[in-house]
Design an enzyme around this catalytic site. Structure first.
Site, PDB file in Angstrom:
ATOM      1  N   GLN A 196      27.060  13.167  -6.468  1.00 41.11           N
ATOM      2  CA  GLN A 196      26.615  13.840  -5.238  1.00 41.11           C
ATOM      3  C   GLN A 196      26.533  15.341  -5.467  1.00 41.11           C
ATOM      4  O   GLN A 196      26.091  16.081  -4.611  1.00 41.11           O
ATOM      5  CB  GLN A 196      27.622  13.567  -4.113  1.00 41.11           C
ATOM      6  N   ASN A 197      27.012  15.787  -6.626  1.00 43.77           N
ATOM      7  CA  ASN A 197      27.068  17.229  -6.897  1.00 43.77           C
ATOM      8  C   ASN A 197      25.695  17.766  -7.281  1.00 43.77           C
ATOM      9  O   ASN A 197      24.903  17.078  -7.910  1.00 43.77           O
ATOM     10  CB  ASN A 197      28.067  17.519  -8.014  1.00 43.77           C
ATOM     11  N   VAL A 198      25.489  19.007  -6.927  1.00 43.57           N
ATOM     12  CA  VAL A 198      24.204  19.654  -7.241  1.00 43.57           C
ATOM     13  C   VAL A 198      24.402  20.725  -8.326  1.00 43.57           C
ATOM     14  O   VAL A 198      23.480  21.454  -8.650  1.00 43.57           O
ATOM     15  CB  VAL A 198      23.573  20.288  -5.968  1.00 43.57           C
TER      16      VAL A 198
ATOM     17  N   HIS B 116      21.837  14.078  -4.562  1.00 52.18           N
ATOM     18  CA  HIS B 116      21.553  15.148  -3.593  1.00 52.18           C
ATOM     19  C   HIS B 116      20.773  16.310  -4.197  1.00 52.18           C
ATOM     20  O   HIS B 116      20.737  17.391  -3.618  1.00 52.18           O
ATOM     21  CB  HIS B 116      22.866  15.653  -2.970  1.00 52.18           C
TER      22      HIS B 116
ATOM     23  N   CYS C  88       8.322  23.204  -3.937  1.00 48.53           N
ATOM     24  CA  CYS C  88       7.304  23.833  -3.089  1.00 48.53           C
ATOM     25  C   CYS C  88       7.302  23.159  -1.713  1.00 48.53           C
ATOM     26  O   CYS C  88       7.237  21.928  -1.617  1.00 48.53           O
ATOM     27  CB  CYS C  88       5.939  23.700  -3.764  1.00 48.53           C
TER      28      CYS C  88
ATOM     29  N   CYS D  27       5.891  29.670  -4.558  1.00 47.76           N
ATOM     30  CA  CYS D  27       5.320  28.715  -5.509  1.00 47.76           C
ATOM     31  C   CYS D  27       4.298  29.436  -6.400  1.00 47.76           C
ATOM     32  O   CYS D  27       3.388  30.082  -5.876  1.00 47.76           O
ATOM     33  CB  CYS D  27       4.650  27.571  -4.747  1.00 47.76           C
TER      34      CYS D  27
ATOM     35  N   THR E 297      35.580  12.303  -4.634  1.00 51.36           N
ATOM     36  CA  THR E 297      34.754  12.358  -3.419  1.00 51.36           C
ATOM     37  C   THR E 297      35.568  11.917  -2.211  1.00 51.36           C
ATOM     38  O   THR E 297      36.388  10.994  -2.298  1.00 51.36           O
ATOM     39  CB  THR E 297      33.463  11.506  -3.529  1.00 51.36           C
TER      40      THR E 297
ATOM     41  N   GLU F   2      43.957  12.882  -3.013  1.00 54.17           N
ATOM     42  CA  GLU F   2      44.203  12.453  -1.622  1.00 54.17           C
ATOM     43  C   GLU F   2      43.657  11.041  -1.427  1.00 54.17           C
ATOM     44  O   GLU F   2      42.671  10.668  -2.055  1.00 54.17           O
ATOM     45  CB  GLU F   2      43.439  13.362  -0.641  1.00 54.17           C
TER      46      GLU F   2
HETATM   47  C1  BV8 Z   1      20.310  10.314   5.192  1.00 53.03           C
HETATM   48  C2  BV8 Z   1      23.698  19.221   0.205  1.00 53.03           C
HETATM   49  C3  BV8 Z   1      18.581   9.006   6.178  1.00 53.03           C
HETATM   50  C4  BV8 Z   1      24.240  20.525   0.482  1.00 53.03           C
HETATM   51  C5  BV8 Z   1      24.856  17.290   0.932  1.00 53.03           C
HETATM   52  C6  BV8 Z   1      25.702   6.681   8.439  1.00 53.03           C
HETATM   53  C7  BV8 Z   1      26.867   6.879   9.126  1.00 53.03           C
HETATM   54  C8  BV8 Z   1      27.244   8.154   9.534  1.00 53.03           C
HETATM   55  C9  BV8 Z   1      26.439   9.251   9.260  1.00 53.03           C
HETATM   56  C10 BV8 Z   1      25.281   9.064   8.564  1.00 53.03           C
HETATM   57  C11 BV8 Z   1      24.920   7.790   8.179  1.00 53.03           C
HETATM   58  N1  BV8 Z   1      23.749   7.878   7.495  1.00 53.03           N
HETATM   59  C12 BV8 Z   1      23.355   9.161   7.467  1.00 53.03           C
HETATM   60  C13 BV8 Z   1      24.281   9.901   8.116  1.00 53.03           C
HETATM   61  C14 BV8 Z   1      24.179  11.350   8.302  1.00 53.03           C
HETATM   62  C15 BV8 Z   1      24.607  12.148   7.113  1.00 53.03           C
HETATM   63  C16 BV8 Z   1      26.084  11.923   6.875  1.00 53.03           C
HETATM   64  O1  BV8 Z   1      26.519  11.156   6.042  1.00 53.03           O
HETATM   65  N2  BV8 Z   1      26.905  12.647   7.598  1.00 53.03           N
HETATM   66  C17 BV8 Z   1      28.360  12.584   7.419  1.00 53.03           C
HETATM   67  C18 BV8 Z   1      28.886  13.992   7.480  1.00 53.03           C
HETATM   68  C19 BV8 Z   1      28.941  11.669   8.438  1.00 53.03           C
HETATM   69  N3  BV8 Z   1      23.837  11.806   5.938  1.00 53.03           N
HETATM   70  C20 BV8 Z   1      22.627  12.337   5.712  1.00 53.03           C
HETATM   71  O2  BV8 Z   1      22.124  13.103   6.494  1.00 53.03           O
HETATM   72  C21 BV8 Z   1      21.936  11.895   4.447  1.00 53.03           C
HETATM   73  N4  BV8 Z   1      20.597  11.509   4.708  1.00 53.03           N
HETATM   74  O3  BV8 Z   1      21.136   9.480   5.399  1.00 53.03           O
HETATM   75  O4  BV8 Z   1      18.960  10.110   5.410  1.00 53.03           O
HETATM   76  C22 BV8 Z   1      18.400   9.440   7.571  1.00 53.03           C
HETATM   77  C23 BV8 Z   1      17.817  10.635   7.865  1.00 53.03           C
HETATM   78  C24 BV8 Z   1      17.645  11.014   9.193  1.00 53.03           C
HETATM   79  C25 BV8 Z   1      18.098  10.193  10.208  1.00 53.03           C
HETATM   80  C26 BV8 Z   1      18.688   8.971   9.882  1.00 53.03           C
HETATM   81  C27 BV8 Z   1      18.828   8.601   8.550  1.00 53.03           C
HETATM   82  C28 BV8 Z   1      21.831  13.098   3.523  1.00 53.03           C
HETATM   83  C29 BV8 Z   1      23.166  13.487   3.004  1.00 53.03           C
HETATM   84  C30 BV8 Z   1      23.049  14.608   2.016  1.00 53.03           C
HETATM   85  C31 BV8 Z   1      23.861  15.742   2.434  1.00 53.03           C
HETATM   86  N5  BV8 Z   1      23.818  16.747   1.438  1.00 53.03           N
HETATM   87  N6  BV8 Z   1      24.695  18.268   0.119  1.00 53.03           N
HETATM   88  C32 BV8 Z   1      24.567  21.238  -0.768  1.00 53.03           C
HETATM   89  O5  BV8 Z   1      25.277  20.757  -1.636  1.00 53.03           O
HETATM   90  O6  BV8 Z   1      24.126  22.363  -0.799  1.00 53.03           O
HETATM   91  S1  BV8 Z   1      26.372  16.643   1.388  1.00 53.03           S
HETATM   92  C33 BV8 Z   1      27.791  17.432   0.860  1.00 53.03           C
HETATM   93  O7  BV8 Z   1      28.791  16.422   0.903  1.00 53.03           O
HETATM   94  C34 BV8 Z   1      27.934  17.876  -0.502  1.00 53.03           C
HETATM   95  O8  BV8 Z   1      26.802  18.377  -1.026  1.00 53.03           O
HETATM   96  C35 BV8 Z   1      28.415  16.686  -1.299  1.00 53.03           C
HETATM   97  O9  BV8 Z   1      27.392  16.250  -2.113  1.00 53.03           O
HETATM   98  C36 BV8 Z   1      28.682  15.672  -0.266  1.00 53.03           C
HETATM   99  C37 BV8 Z   1      29.811  14.800  -0.534  1.00 53.03           C
HETATM  100  O10 BV8 Z   1      31.026  15.493  -0.462  1.00 53.03           O
HETATM  101  P1  BV8 Z   1      32.082  15.262  -1.591  1.00 53.03           P
HETATM  102  O11 BV8 Z   1      31.417  15.404  -2.889  1.00 53.03           O
HETATM  103  O12 BV8 Z   1      32.801  14.016  -1.338  1.00 53.03           O
HETATM  104  O13 BV8 Z   1      33.020  16.533  -1.408  1.00 53.03           O
HETATM  105  P2  BV8 Z   1      34.215  16.746  -0.378  1.00 53.03           P
HETATM  106  O14 BV8 Z   1      34.515  18.182  -0.358  1.00 53.03           O
HETATM  107  O15 BV8 Z   1      33.983  16.067   0.890  1.00 53.03           O
HETATM  108  O16 BV8 Z   1      35.442  15.977  -1.071  1.00 53.03           O
HETATM  109  C38 BV8 Z   1      36.018  16.431  -2.274  1.00 53.03           C
HETATM  110  C39 BV8 Z   1      37.054  15.428  -2.712  1.00 53.03           C
HETATM  111  O17 BV8 Z   1      37.553  15.808  -3.972  1.00 53.03           O
HETATM  112  C40 BV8 Z   1      38.253  15.329  -1.764  1.00 53.03           C
HETATM  113  O18 BV8 Z   1      38.499  13.961  -1.467  1.00 53.03           O
HETATM  114  C41 BV8 Z   1      39.415  15.926  -2.579  1.00 53.03           C
HETATM  115  O19 BV8 Z   1      40.667  15.321  -2.295  1.00 53.03           O
HETATM  116  C42 BV8 Z   1      38.956  15.627  -3.984  1.00 53.03           C
HETATM  117  N7  BV8 Z   1      39.504  16.532  -5.026  1.00 53.03           N
HETATM  118  C43 BV8 Z   1      39.870  17.826  -4.945  1.00 53.03           C
HETATM  119  N8  BV8 Z   1      40.271  18.295  -6.152  1.00 53.03           N
HETATM  120  C44 BV8 Z   1      40.139  17.261  -7.017  1.00 53.03           C
HETATM  121  C45 BV8 Z   1      39.652  16.138  -6.324  1.00 53.03           C
HETATM  122  N9  BV8 Z   1      39.432  14.964  -6.918  1.00 53.03           N
HETATM  123  C46 BV8 Z   1      39.681  14.881  -8.242  1.00 53.03           C
HETATM  124  N10 BV8 Z   1      40.141  15.917  -8.983  1.00 53.03           N
HETATM  125  C47 BV8 Z   1      40.398  17.121  -8.409  1.00 53.03           C
HETATM  126  N11 BV8 Z   1      40.857  18.137  -9.162  1.00 53.03           N
END
Ligand code: BV8
Length: 244
Positions: A102-104, A120, A128, A149, A190, A217
């Protein structure tokens, strides 16, 4: 580190011919890239609605670009950590290993992995807004103002999937097909909160794969995981490698 847990993971991985690793922001945390939802996460300081949606870009593309250039400047300074590097080495160990991230930030590629699906998008690419052409922007210095572009002059946007946008269809289909076919899925760093990425482990488990989670976690996936490691991926992945 729990020796029997390491042995159990090593045993599952030794037998597995096909492995998928789903990664999130946590795998890059030890490189110094901020996560999104943790204590110091980006979404604690910034609002996703203002910066990571098509509506935000439509309202204020300069603000959105400023934010992505700031993140580029952070990522440019960091290097892959032992977690990324271990996964890169595993490409020669397994018949087939795919990283679905999921990382960019592009750190898996910089670590040397080749089979990578970027769900993502990638912060080092632009697209563009008129014709959809994707450009590599890594070599370019961070510029001010809106990038244009080179073909048609329209504004370029980051090649990133924002909230409310569809993921690329073929990328998503490939991710689900690999998840359904793997014998072991590792879920690393994640929060398993963002859909549809968070559904991939469910698909793998329903198709009979063993799920191994690595995260300091617990997450919504922990209950369904066959093995759960509580700790940092930069320490646990190399330890699993040593146990294999
Ligand atoms: C879509 C771009 C169809 C930004 C990102 C179904 C149910 C509910 C909601 C939805 C659903 N379907 C769609 C949705 C809406 C939405 C969504 O999921 N919302 C959530 C908030 C509920 N999804 C979308 O909009 C997706 N599109 O479904 O299209 C559609 C469209 C329209 C209408 C209907 C349907 C698009 C999702 C893309 C979002 N883009 N990124 C950018 O990066 O600039 S999301 C963002 O979160 C991040 O970019 C990342 O990629 C993503 C995931 O997060 P994580 O990677 O998990 O990171 P996080 O910080 O949360 O967690 C870190 C973890 O690491 C923690 O658990 C921590 O404990 C752990 N950690 C910490 N240190 C360590 C570690 N682990 C190991 N080692 C360590 N050292």
């Amino acid at each position: 580190m729990d020796r029997s847990l390491l042995e159990a993971a090593a045993d599952l991985l030794r037998k597995a011919k096909t492995v998928v690793v789903l990664t999130g922001a946590g795998i890059s945390a030890e490189s110094g890239v901020p996560t999104f939802r943790g204590k110091d996460g980006l979404w604690k300081r910034f609002r996703a609605e203002d910066l990571a949606t098509p509506e935000a870009f439509g309202r204020d593309p300069n603000l959105v670009w400023e934010w992505y250039r700031w993140r580029q400047s952070l990522i440019r300074k960091v290097a892959p950590n032992p977690g990324h590097l271990t996964l890169a080495r595993w490409e020669t160990r397994f018949d087939r290993i795919d990283i679905i991230t999921q990382n960019v930030d592009g750190l898996h590629r910089r670590a040397g992995s080749k089979n990578i699906i970027e769900l993502h998008g990638n912060i080092w690419k632009t697209r563009c807004t008129k014709e959809g052409t994707v450009f590599d922007s890594e070599a370019e210095p961070a510029e001010k103002g809106l990038p244009r572009c080179p073909d048609c002059g329209a504004i370029l946007r980051p090649h990133i999937v924002w909230f409310g946008e569809m993921l690329d269809r073929s990328v998503l289909e490939n991710a689900f097909a690999l998840s359904a076919a793997c014998r072991v899925m590792l879920v690393v760093g994640t929060s398993a909160y963002v859909q549809p990425a968070a559904s991939l482990p469910l698909t793998a488990v329903q198709a009979g794969a063993a799920l191994i989670e690595i995260n300091p976690e617990p997450t919504p996936l922990t209950e369904m995981a066959h093995l759960s490691f509580r700790g940092k991926s930069g320490e646990i992945l190399p330890a699993i490698e040593a146990a294999i």
